[in-house]
Design an enzyme around this catalytic site. Sequence first.
Site, PDB file in Angstrom:
ATOM      1  CB  SER A   1     -13.243  25.253   2.944  1.00 33.68           C
ATOM      2  OG  SER A   1     -12.909  26.602   2.671  1.00 33.68           O
ATOM      3  CE  LYS A   2     -14.523  21.438  -3.702  1.00 30.13           C
ATOM      4  NZ  LYS A   2     -15.923  21.157  -3.861  1.00 30.13           N
TER       5      LYS A   2
END
Length: 513
Positions: A263-264
Amino acid sequence: MTAYQTKLQGMDGNVRVRMAPSPTGNLHIGTARTALFNWLFARSQGGTFVMRIEDTDKERSIKAYEENILQGLRGLGLDWDEGPDIGGAYGPYRQSERTDIYKQYLQKLLDEDKAYRCFCTKEELEAQEQEMISGGEAPKYRGICRNLQPEQIQNNIAKGKSFIIRVRMPAKKISFHDLIRGKITVDTGLLEDIAIAKSTAEPLYNFAVVVDDFAMNITHVIRGEDHVSNTPKQLIIQELLGFPSPQYAHLPLILGPDKSKLSKRHGTTSVDEYLHDGYLPEALVNFIALLGWHPSGDKELFTLDELALEFSLDRIQKSGAIFNMNKFNWLNNYYIRKKSMAELMPLAVNIYEQASLITAASLPDKAGTTDIYHNVDGTDAFSSEYIEKILAITRERLQKLSELPAATDFFFTMPTYNASLLLWRRMTKEQVALSLQKLHEVFSELDETVWTTQTISAALEPLYGADKGEILWPLRVALSGKQFSPGPFDIAAILGKDRVLKRIAKAQEFIQS
Ligand code: GLU
Protein backbone atom coordinates in the site's frame (compact mmCIF):
# COMPACT_ATOMS: atom_id res chain seq x y z
CA MET A 1 10.18 -16.26 -38.33
CA THR A 2 10.76 -15.15 -34.74
CA ALA A 3 10.96 -17.64 -31.89
CA TYR A 4 7.59 -16.38 -30.76
CA GLN A 5 5.97 -16.96 -34.16
CA THR A 6 7.39 -20.48 -34.19
CA LYS A 7 5.92 -21.13 -30.77
CA LEU A 8 2.49 -20.00 -31.93
CA GLN A 9 2.34 -22.50 -34.76
CA GLY A 10 -0.10 -25.24 -33.97
CA MET A 11 -1.94 -23.31 -31.25
CA ASP A 12 -5.67 -22.97 -31.67
CA GLY A 13 -5.74 -19.31 -30.66
CA ASN A 14 -9.11 -19.63 -28.92
CA VAL A 15 -7.91 -18.21 -25.64
CA ARG A 16 -9.64 -14.92 -24.82
CA VAL A 17 -8.61 -13.02 -21.72
CA ARG A 18 -9.57 -9.61 -20.50
CA MET A 19 -8.16 -6.85 -18.38
CA ALA A 20 -11.00 -5.11 -16.60
CA PRO A 21 -9.77 -2.03 -14.76
CA SER A 22 -12.11 0.25 -12.84
CA PRO A 23 -11.11 3.83 -13.66
CA THR A 24 -11.18 4.97 -10.04
CA GLY A 25 -7.51 5.86 -9.74
CA ASN A 26 -4.28 6.14 -11.69
CA LEU A 27 -2.54 3.00 -12.95
CA HIS A 28 -1.47 0.97 -9.92
CA ILE A 29 1.47 -1.45 -9.85
CA GLY A 30 -0.94 -4.33 -9.11
CA THR A 31 -3.16 -3.43 -12.07
CA ALA A 32 -0.10 -3.26 -14.30
CA ARG A 33 0.97 -6.73 -13.17
CA THR A 34 -2.51 -8.18 -13.77
CA ALA A 35 -2.53 -6.61 -17.23
CA LEU A 36 0.95 -7.93 -17.97
CA PHE A 37 0.06 -11.49 -16.93
CA ASN A 38 -3.11 -11.40 -19.04
CA TRP A 39 -1.15 -10.03 -21.97
CA LEU A 40 1.57 -12.66 -21.53
CA PHE A 41 -0.96 -15.46 -21.28
CA ALA A 42 -2.78 -14.27 -24.41
CA ARG A 43 0.48 -13.84 -26.32
CA SER A 44 1.92 -17.16 -25.13
CA GLN A 45 -1.25 -18.94 -26.27
CA GLY A 46 -1.78 -17.08 -29.51
CA GLY A 47 -5.01 -15.80 -27.97
CA THR A 48 -6.85 -12.50 -27.77
CA PHE A 49 -6.39 -9.82 -25.12
CA VAL A 50 -9.45 -7.69 -24.46
CA MET A 51 -9.46 -4.36 -22.61
CA ARG A 52 -12.71 -3.61 -20.82
CA ILE A 53 -13.39 -0.55 -18.70
CA GLU A 54 -15.49 -1.30 -15.63
CA ASP A 55 -17.05 2.06 -14.97
CA THR A 56 -20.38 1.05 -13.47
CA ASP A 57 -19.58 3.00 -10.32
CA LYS A 58 -20.55 6.38 -11.74
CA GLU A 59 -19.44 8.46 -8.76
CA ARG A 60 -15.92 7.07 -8.61
CA SER A 61 -15.21 6.45 -12.29
CA ILE A 62 -13.34 9.30 -13.95
CA LYS A 63 -12.38 9.55 -17.61
CA ALA A 64 -8.94 10.94 -16.77
CA TYR A 65 -8.18 7.75 -14.82
CA GLU A 66 -9.24 5.63 -17.78
CA GLU A 67 -6.82 7.59 -19.94
CA ASN A 68 -4.07 7.30 -17.37
CA ILE A 69 -4.53 3.53 -17.11
CA LEU A 70 -4.63 2.89 -20.86
CA GLN A 71 -1.76 5.24 -21.59
CA GLY A 72 0.27 3.79 -18.75
CA LEU A 73 -0.21 0.24 -20.01
CA ARG A 74 0.70 1.26 -23.55
CA GLY A 75 3.80 2.97 -22.17
CA LEU A 76 4.85 -0.35 -20.68
CA GLY A 77 4.67 -1.89 -24.15
CA LEU A 78 1.35 -3.70 -23.72
CA ASP A 79 -1.27 -3.67 -26.44
CA TRP A 80 -4.72 -5.20 -26.75
CA ASP A 81 -6.68 -6.69 -29.59
CA GLU A 82 -10.06 -5.26 -28.63
CA GLY A 83 -10.90 -2.35 -26.38
CA PRO A 84 -12.69 0.96 -25.94
CA ASP A 85 -10.09 2.83 -27.97
CA ILE A 86 -9.89 0.38 -30.88
CA GLY A 87 -13.26 -1.35 -30.91
CA GLY A 88 -13.76 -5.01 -31.78
CA ALA A 89 -16.46 -7.57 -32.47
CA TYR A 90 -17.68 -7.75 -28.87
CA GLY A 91 -18.07 -4.06 -28.04
CA PRO A 92 -18.87 -1.69 -26.59
CA TYR A 93 -15.95 -2.12 -24.20
CA ARG A 94 -17.05 0.32 -21.52
CA GLN A 95 -19.60 -1.03 -19.08
CA SER A 96 -21.32 2.36 -18.96
CA GLU A 97 -22.20 1.82 -22.63
CA ARG A 98 -23.63 -1.67 -22.12
CA THR A 99 -26.66 -0.84 -19.97
CA ASP A 100 -29.15 -2.31 -22.44
CA ILE A 101 -27.37 -5.66 -22.43
CA TYR A 102 -27.43 -5.83 -18.62
CA LYS A 103 -31.08 -4.76 -18.51
CA GLN A 104 -32.07 -7.68 -20.66
CA TYR A 105 -30.37 -10.22 -18.39
CA LEU A 106 -31.62 -8.58 -15.22
CA GLN A 107 -35.15 -8.79 -16.57
CA LYS A 108 -34.61 -12.44 -17.44
CA LEU A 109 -33.57 -13.25 -13.86
CA LEU A 110 -36.56 -11.31 -12.48
CA ASP A 111 -38.98 -13.01 -14.90
CA GLU A 112 -37.66 -16.42 -13.94
CA ASP A 113 -37.87 -15.47 -10.26
CA LYS A 114 -34.15 -16.15 -9.83
CA ALA A 115 -33.74 -12.59 -8.65
CA TYR A 116 -36.08 -10.29 -6.77
CA ARG A 117 -36.59 -6.65 -5.95
CA CYS A 118 -35.58 -5.64 -2.46
CA PHE A 119 -37.32 -2.52 -1.12
CA CYS A 120 -35.56 -2.40 2.24
CA THR A 121 -34.21 1.05 2.95
CA LYS A 122 -30.63 1.70 3.97
CA GLU A 123 -31.80 2.40 7.53
CA GLU A 124 -33.77 -0.85 7.68
CA LEU A 125 -30.79 -2.81 6.40
CA GLU A 126 -28.52 -1.20 8.97
CA ALA A 127 -30.97 -1.96 11.76
CA GLN A 128 -31.20 -5.61 10.65
CA GLU A 129 -27.44 -5.88 10.57
CA GLN A 130 -27.10 -4.36 14.05
CA GLU A 131 -29.63 -6.81 15.40
CA MET A 132 -27.72 -9.75 13.97
CA ILE A 133 -24.43 -8.49 15.32
CA SER A 134 -25.90 -8.05 18.83
CA GLY A 135 -27.38 -11.54 18.56
CA GLY A 136 -23.88 -12.88 17.86
CA GLU A 137 -24.61 -13.69 14.21
CA ALA A 138 -22.54 -12.73 11.17
CA PRO A 139 -24.46 -9.91 9.53
CA LYS A 140 -26.12 -10.70 6.25
CA TYR A 141 -29.33 -9.82 4.45
CA ARG A 142 -32.19 -11.69 6.05
CA GLY A 143 -34.30 -12.09 2.94
CA ILE A 144 -37.18 -9.90 4.06
CA CYS A 145 -38.20 -9.11 0.46
CA ARG A 146 -37.60 -12.63 -0.81
CA ASN A 147 -41.21 -13.66 -0.76
CA LEU A 148 -43.15 -10.49 -1.48
CA GLN A 149 -46.39 -11.13 -3.31
CA PRO A 150 -46.73 -9.71 -6.86
CA GLU A 151 -49.33 -7.20 -5.58
CA GLN A 152 -46.99 -5.96 -2.86
CA ILE A 153 -44.27 -5.49 -5.43
CA GLN A 154 -46.62 -3.62 -7.78
CA ASN A 155 -47.82 -1.52 -4.90
CA ASN A 156 -44.31 -0.57 -3.88
CA ILE A 157 -43.38 0.29 -7.43
CA ALA A 158 -46.57 2.32 -7.85
CA LYS A 159 -45.70 4.24 -4.67
CA GLY A 160 -42.32 5.03 -6.22
CA LYS A 161 -40.38 3.08 -3.59
CA SER A 162 -36.85 2.50 -4.78
CA PHE A 163 -35.43 -1.00 -4.89
CA ILE A 164 -32.28 -2.93 -5.59
CA ILE A 165 -32.14 -6.36 -7.22
CA ARG A 166 -30.89 -9.40 -5.35
CA VAL A 167 -30.33 -12.96 -6.51
CA ARG A 168 -31.86 -15.89 -4.66
CA MET A 169 -28.66 -17.43 -3.37
CA PRO A 170 -28.98 -21.20 -3.32
CA ALA A 171 -27.59 -22.99 -0.26
CA LYS A 172 -25.06 -25.47 -1.56
CA LYS A 173 -21.39 -26.22 -1.87
CA ILE A 174 -19.84 -24.78 -4.99
CA SER A 175 -16.33 -25.66 -6.21
CA PHE A 176 -14.05 -24.39 -8.88
CA HIS A 177 -10.56 -25.25 -9.98
CA ASP A 178 -8.32 -22.22 -9.74
CA LEU A 179 -5.41 -22.61 -12.16
CA ILE A 180 -3.01 -21.26 -9.52
CA ARG A 181 -4.61 -22.16 -6.21
CA GLY A 182 -6.20 -25.53 -7.03
CA LYS A 183 -9.65 -26.59 -5.88
CA ILE A 184 -11.63 -24.01 -3.94
CA THR A 185 -14.95 -24.90 -2.35
CA VAL A 186 -17.38 -22.44 -0.82
CA ASP A 187 -20.64 -23.00 1.03
CA THR A 188 -22.97 -20.50 -0.64
CA GLY A 189 -25.37 -20.95 2.26
CA LEU A 190 -23.02 -18.63 4.13
CA LEU A 191 -23.53 -15.92 1.53
CA GLU A 192 -26.47 -13.57 1.53
CA ASP A 193 -28.77 -12.88 -1.39
CA ILE A 194 -26.25 -10.58 -3.01
CA ALA A 195 -27.26 -7.36 -4.69
CA ILE A 196 -26.62 -7.46 -8.43
CA ALA A 197 -28.09 -4.09 -9.43
CA LYS A 198 -29.03 -0.77 -7.88
CA SER A 199 -31.87 -0.59 -10.43
CA THR A 200 -32.45 -2.21 -13.80
CA ALA A 201 -30.27 0.48 -15.35
CA GLU A 202 -27.49 0.21 -12.76
CA PRO A 203 -25.87 -3.22 -12.58
CA LEU A 204 -23.32 -3.91 -9.87
CA TYR A 205 -19.84 -5.35 -10.31
CA ASN A 206 -20.48 -9.10 -9.90
CA PHE A 207 -23.39 -9.08 -12.32
CA ALA A 208 -21.82 -6.87 -15.01
CA VAL A 209 -18.63 -8.97 -14.95
CA VAL A 210 -20.56 -12.21 -15.45
CA VAL A 211 -22.59 -10.81 -18.33
CA ASP A 212 -19.53 -9.32 -20.00
CA ASP A 213 -17.26 -12.32 -19.55
CA PHE A 214 -20.00 -14.41 -21.19
CA ALA A 215 -20.89 -11.91 -23.91
CA MET A 216 -17.23 -11.34 -24.75
CA ASN A 217 -16.49 -15.08 -24.88
CA ILE A 218 -13.83 -14.84 -22.19
CA THR A 219 -12.15 -18.22 -21.63
CA HIS A 220 -9.81 -17.34 -18.74
CA VAL A 221 -10.21 -14.80 -15.96
CA ILE A 222 -6.81 -13.85 -14.59
CA ARG A 223 -7.05 -11.33 -11.75
CA GLY A 224 -5.82 -10.49 -8.27
CA GLU A 225 -6.34 -12.69 -5.24
CA ASP A 226 -8.57 -10.00 -3.73
CA HIS A 227 -11.27 -11.23 -6.13
CA VAL A 228 -11.24 -14.87 -4.94
CA SER A 229 -14.23 -14.22 -2.73
CA ASN A 230 -16.18 -12.82 -5.70
CA THR A 231 -15.71 -15.92 -7.81
CA PRO A 232 -18.33 -18.15 -6.08
CA LYS A 233 -20.83 -15.29 -6.39
CA GLN A 234 -20.05 -14.98 -10.08
CA LEU A 235 -20.32 -18.76 -10.55
CA ILE A 236 -23.80 -18.68 -9.01
CA ILE A 237 -24.88 -15.81 -11.26
CA GLN A 238 -23.54 -17.74 -14.26
CA GLU A 239 -25.51 -20.78 -13.16
CA LEU A 240 -28.71 -18.75 -12.77
CA LEU A 241 -28.24 -17.25 -16.21
CA GLY A 242 -27.31 -20.58 -17.78
CA PHE A 243 -23.85 -19.37 -18.80
CA PRO A 244 -20.74 -21.56 -18.98
CA SER A 245 -17.96 -20.55 -16.57
CA PRO A 246 -14.54 -19.37 -17.71
CA GLN A 247 -11.45 -20.78 -16.01
CA TYR A 248 -10.07 -18.74 -13.12
CA ALA A 249 -6.53 -17.89 -12.06
CA HIS A 250 -6.08 -15.63 -9.03
CA LEU A 251 -2.69 -13.94 -8.81
CA PRO A 252 -0.94 -13.75 -5.44
CA LEU A 253 -1.10 -10.52 -3.48
CA ILE A 254 1.78 -8.10 -3.78
CA LEU A 255 3.27 -7.53 -0.33
CA GLY A 256 5.51 -4.87 1.14
CA PRO A 257 8.81 -5.84 2.81
CA ASP A 258 6.91 -6.25 6.11
CA LYS A 259 4.71 -8.88 4.39
CA SER A 260 1.54 -6.81 4.67
CA LYS A 261 -0.42 -6.01 1.52
CA LEU A 262 1.44 -3.44 -0.58
CA SER A 263 0.00 0.00 0.00
CA LYS A 264 1.01 3.65 -0.08
CA ARG A 265 2.48 3.14 3.36
CA HIS A 266 5.34 1.26 1.67
CA GLY A 267 6.00 4.06 -0.86
CA THR A 268 4.28 4.89 -4.07
CA THR A 269 2.19 2.25 -5.84
CA SER A 270 1.56 4.39 -8.90
CA VAL A 271 3.19 3.41 -12.18
CA ASP A 272 3.33 7.05 -13.27
CA GLU A 273 5.23 8.06 -10.18
CA TYR A 274 7.85 5.35 -10.71
CA LEU A 275 8.33 6.41 -14.32
CA HIS A 276 8.47 10.04 -13.25
CA ASP A 277 11.09 9.09 -10.67
CA GLY A 278 13.38 7.74 -13.40
CA TYR A 279 12.47 4.07 -13.50
CA LEU A 280 12.50 2.77 -17.06
CA PRO A 281 9.42 1.00 -18.48
CA GLU A 282 11.49 -2.07 -19.40
CA ALA A 283 12.78 -2.32 -15.81
CA LEU A 284 9.26 -1.98 -14.43
CA VAL A 285 7.93 -4.69 -16.76
CA ASN A 286 10.79 -7.03 -15.89
CA PHE A 287 10.30 -6.35 -12.20
CA ILE A 288 6.52 -6.87 -12.08
CA ALA A 289 6.80 -10.01 -14.22
CA LEU A 290 8.78 -11.53 -11.35
CA LEU A 291 6.18 -10.54 -8.74
CA GLY A 292 4.76 -14.01 -8.28
CA TRP A 293 5.97 -15.65 -11.47
CA HIS A 294 9.26 -17.53 -11.83
CA PRO A 295 10.96 -18.71 -14.99
CA SER A 296 12.21 -22.29 -15.17
CA GLY A 297 15.92 -21.34 -14.98
CA ASP A 298 17.97 -18.73 -13.12
CA LYS A 299 17.52 -16.02 -15.71
CA GLU A 300 16.18 -12.81 -14.23
CA LEU A 301 16.48 -10.35 -17.08
CA PHE A 302 13.62 -10.50 -19.56
CA THR A 303 12.28 -8.36 -22.35
CA LEU A 304 8.56 -8.51 -23.07
CA ASP A 305 9.14 -10.85 -26.03
CA GLU A 306 11.28 -13.16 -23.94
CA LEU A 307 8.61 -13.20 -21.25
CA ALA A 308 5.94 -14.12 -23.79
CA LEU A 309 8.07 -17.11 -24.81
CA GLU A 310 8.68 -18.32 -21.25
CA PHE A 311 5.43 -17.44 -19.53
CA SER A 312 3.10 -20.09 -18.18
CA LEU A 313 0.42 -19.92 -15.51
CA ASP A 314 1.76 -23.00 -13.74
CA ARG A 315 4.88 -21.09 -12.72
CA ILE A 316 2.87 -18.56 -10.71
CA GLN A 317 3.15 -19.01 -6.96
CA LYS A 318 0.26 -19.11 -4.50
CA SER A 319 1.99 -17.20 -1.73
CA GLY A 320 2.29 -13.42 -1.67
CA ALA A 321 4.96 -11.77 -3.82
CA ILE A 322 7.27 -9.38 -2.00
CA PHE A 323 7.95 -6.01 -3.61
CA ASN A 324 11.71 -5.85 -3.24
CA MET A 325 12.91 -2.31 -3.89
CA ASN A 326 16.58 -3.37 -4.01
CA LYS A 327 15.80 -5.74 -6.82
CA PHE A 328 13.84 -3.05 -8.65
CA ASN A 329 16.79 -0.68 -8.33
CA TRP A 330 19.21 -3.36 -9.50
CA LEU A 331 17.07 -4.06 -12.57
CA ASN A 332 16.69 -0.37 -13.31
CA ASN A 333 20.45 0.15 -13.09
CA TYR A 334 20.89 -2.73 -15.54
CA TYR A 335 18.47 -1.19 -18.05
CA ILE A 336 20.01 2.27 -17.67
CA ARG A 337 23.40 0.77 -18.49
CA LYS A 338 21.96 -1.11 -21.44
CA LYS A 339 20.35 1.90 -23.11
CA SER A 340 22.08 3.38 -26.11
CA MET A 341 23.25 6.96 -25.70
CA ALA A 342 20.67 8.03 -28.29
CA GLU A 343 17.90 6.55 -26.11
CA LEU A 344 19.30 7.85 -22.86
CA MET A 345 19.87 11.45 -23.96
CA PRO A 346 16.25 12.65 -24.31
CA LEU A 347 15.37 11.04 -20.97
CA ALA A 348 18.29 12.74 -19.23
CA VAL A 349 17.67 16.11 -20.89
CA ASN A 350 14.07 15.93 -19.74
CA ILE A 351 15.17 15.24 -16.18
CA TYR A 352 17.72 18.06 -16.22
CA GLU A 353 15.09 20.42 -17.60
CA GLN A 354 12.63 19.44 -14.92
CA ALA A 355 15.31 20.07 -12.30
CA SER A 356 15.86 23.53 -13.86
CA LEU A 357 19.51 22.79 -14.53
CA ILE A 358 19.28 23.36 -18.25
CA THR A 359 16.85 24.76 -20.76
CA ALA A 360 16.76 24.04 -24.46
CA ALA A 361 15.85 27.62 -25.41
CA SER A 362 17.85 28.89 -28.37
CA LEU A 363 20.69 31.32 -27.85
CA PRO A 364 20.16 34.20 -30.29
CA ASP A 365 23.63 35.64 -29.75
CA LYS A 366 25.32 32.34 -30.58
CA ALA A 367 23.98 31.44 -34.00
CA GLY A 368 25.47 28.29 -35.46
CA THR A 369 26.66 27.09 -32.07
CA THR A 370 26.51 23.42 -31.08
CA ASP A 371 25.57 24.58 -27.58
CA ILE A 372 21.92 23.82 -27.72
CA TYR A 373 21.25 23.97 -23.98
CA HIS A 374 22.10 26.58 -21.44
CA ASN A 375 21.70 27.02 -17.73
CA VAL A 376 18.68 28.86 -16.45
CA ASP A 377 20.40 32.20 -15.88
CA GLY A 378 21.98 31.99 -19.33
CA THR A 379 25.57 32.29 -18.06
CA ASP A 380 26.78 29.00 -19.49
CA ALA A 381 25.93 26.90 -22.53
CA PHE A 382 26.29 23.18 -23.20
CA SER A 383 26.38 20.95 -26.24
CA SER A 384 24.69 17.57 -26.53
CA GLU A 385 28.15 16.07 -26.56
CA TYR A 386 28.87 17.67 -23.17
CA ILE A 387 25.78 16.06 -21.68
CA GLU A 388 26.61 12.72 -23.32
CA LYS A 389 30.04 12.77 -21.68
CA ILE A 390 28.45 13.37 -18.28
CA LEU A 391 26.10 10.45 -18.81
CA ALA A 392 28.95 8.23 -19.96
CA ILE A 393 30.81 8.61 -16.65
CA THR A 394 27.75 8.48 -14.35
CA ARG A 395 25.25 6.02 -15.84
CA GLU A 396 26.98 2.93 -14.44
CA ARG A 397 26.19 3.99 -10.91
CA LEU A 398 22.65 5.27 -11.32
CA GLN A 399 19.82 3.31 -9.80
CA LYS A 400 17.31 5.67 -11.28
CA LEU A 401 17.53 8.57 -13.68
CA SER A 402 16.15 11.01 -11.14
CA GLU A 403 19.46 10.72 -9.28
CA LEU A 404 21.16 12.56 -12.14
CA PRO A 405 20.52 16.19 -11.08
CA ALA A 406 21.83 15.80 -7.55
CA ALA A 407 24.80 13.73 -8.71
CA THR A 408 25.84 15.96 -11.61
CA ASP A 409 24.44 19.45 -11.00
CA PHE A 410 27.96 20.93 -10.75
CA PHE A 411 28.46 20.37 -14.47
CA PHE A 412 25.79 23.00 -15.06
CA THR A 413 26.12 25.40 -12.12
CA MET A 414 29.02 26.67 -10.08
CA PRO A 415 29.45 24.47 -7.02
CA THR A 416 29.19 25.86 -3.52
CA TYR A 417 31.77 24.89 -0.95
CA ASN A 418 32.15 24.01 2.64
CA ALA A 419 35.51 24.44 4.27
CA SER A 420 35.82 21.10 6.01
CA LEU A 421 35.09 19.28 2.77
CA LEU A 422 37.95 21.02 0.99
CA LEU A 423 40.45 19.90 3.64
CA TRP A 424 42.01 16.51 2.97
CA ARG A 425 42.73 14.59 6.16
CA ARG A 426 44.95 16.82 8.32
CA MET A 427 45.54 19.53 5.70
CA THR A 428 45.44 23.12 6.84
CA LYS A 429 43.64 25.88 4.97
CA GLU A 430 47.03 27.21 3.87
CA GLN A 431 48.04 23.86 2.44
CA VAL A 432 44.76 23.58 0.54
CA ALA A 433 45.21 27.11 -0.77
CA LEU A 434 48.69 26.18 -1.97
CA SER A 435 47.42 23.04 -3.71
CA LEU A 436 44.75 25.08 -5.43
CA GLN A 437 47.26 27.67 -6.52
CA LYS A 438 49.52 25.01 -8.07
CA LEU A 439 46.52 23.45 -9.77
CA HIS A 440 45.50 26.80 -11.19
CA GLU A 441 48.97 27.29 -12.59
CA VAL A 442 49.13 23.85 -14.21
CA PHE A 443 45.66 24.11 -15.73
CA SER A 444 46.39 27.61 -17.03
CA GLU A 445 49.42 26.26 -18.87
CA LEU A 446 47.65 23.19 -20.26
CA ASP A 447 46.76 23.36 -23.94
CA GLU A 448 43.00 23.41 -24.40
CA THR A 449 43.17 21.51 -27.67
CA VAL A 450 44.54 18.39 -25.95
CA TRP A 451 42.24 18.58 -22.95
CA THR A 452 41.58 14.93 -22.09
CA THR A 453 41.47 12.73 -19.00
CA GLN A 454 44.91 11.38 -19.95
CA THR A 455 46.64 14.72 -20.62
CA ILE A 456 45.21 16.16 -17.41
CA SER A 457 46.31 13.15 -15.41
CA ALA A 458 49.82 13.40 -16.87
CA ALA A 459 50.01 17.17 -16.34
CA LEU A 460 49.27 16.84 -12.63
CA GLU A 461 51.92 14.16 -11.94
CA PRO A 462 54.71 16.66 -11.08
CA LEU A 463 52.51 18.19 -8.35
CA TYR A 464 52.24 15.06 -6.24
CA GLY A 465 54.11 14.78 -2.97
CA ALA A 466 53.94 11.77 -0.70
CA ASP A 467 50.17 11.94 -0.59
CA LYS A 468 48.44 12.45 -3.95
CA GLY A 469 45.27 13.17 -2.04
CA GLU A 470 46.62 16.58 -1.06
CA ILE A 471 46.28 17.60 -4.72
CA LEU A 472 43.45 15.42 -5.93
CA TRP A 473 41.02 15.87 -3.06
CA PRO A 474 40.95 19.70 -3.14
CA LEU A 475 40.76 19.52 -6.95
CA ARG A 476 37.80 17.14 -6.94
CA VAL A 477 35.96 19.17 -4.31
CA ALA A 478 36.78 22.48 -6.06
CA LEU A 479 35.30 21.13 -9.29
CA SER A 480 32.26 19.37 -7.83
CA GLY A 481 31.61 20.79 -4.36
CA LYS A 482 30.73 17.23 -3.38
CA GLN A 483 31.94 14.57 -1.04
CA PHE A 484 31.26 11.88 -3.63
CA SER A 485 31.59 12.34 -7.35
CA PRO A 486 33.30 10.82 -10.37
CA GLY A 487 37.12 11.16 -10.43
CA PRO A 488 38.72 14.63 -10.80
CA PHE A 489 40.42 13.93 -14.18
CA ASP A 490 37.11 12.88 -15.75
CA ILE A 491 35.30 15.87 -14.32
CA ALA A 492 38.02 18.30 -15.41
CA ALA A 493 38.14 16.77 -18.90
CA ILE A 494 34.40 17.28 -19.36
CA LEU A 495 34.19 20.75 -17.80
CA GLY A 496 36.88 22.13 -20.11
CA LYS A 497 39.57 24.67 -19.34
CA ASP A 498 37.45 27.72 -18.75
CA ARG A 499 35.10 26.13 -16.22
CA VAL A 500 37.95 24.32 -14.44
CA LEU A 501 39.90 27.56 -13.94
CA LYS A 502 36.80 29.43 -12.74
CA ARG A 503 35.96 26.74 -10.21
CA ILE A 504 39.51 26.51 -8.86
CA ALA A 505 39.62 30.31 -8.54
CA LYS A 506 36.32 30.29 -6.71
CA ALA A 507 37.57 27.62 -4.29
CA GLN A 508 40.79 29.64 -3.72
CA GLU A 509 38.76 32.69 -2.88
CA PHE A 510 36.56 30.66 -0.57
CA ILE A 511 39.41 29.06 1.35
CA GLN A 512 41.22 32.36 1.80
CA SER A 513 38.17 34.28 2.95
N1 GLU B 1 -12.89 -4.10 -12.17
C1 GLU B 1 -12.26 -4.96 -11.24
C2 GLU B 1 -11.13 -4.23 -10.57
O1 GLU B 1 -10.66 -3.23 -11.07
C3 GLU B 1 -11.67 -6.21 -11.85
C4 GLU B 1 -12.69 -7.19 -12.15
C5 GLU B 1 -12.23 -8.53 -12.58
O2 GLU B 1 -11.09 -8.69 -13.01
O3 GLU B 1 -13.07 -9.39 -12.52
O4 GLU B 1 -10.69 -4.65 -9.52
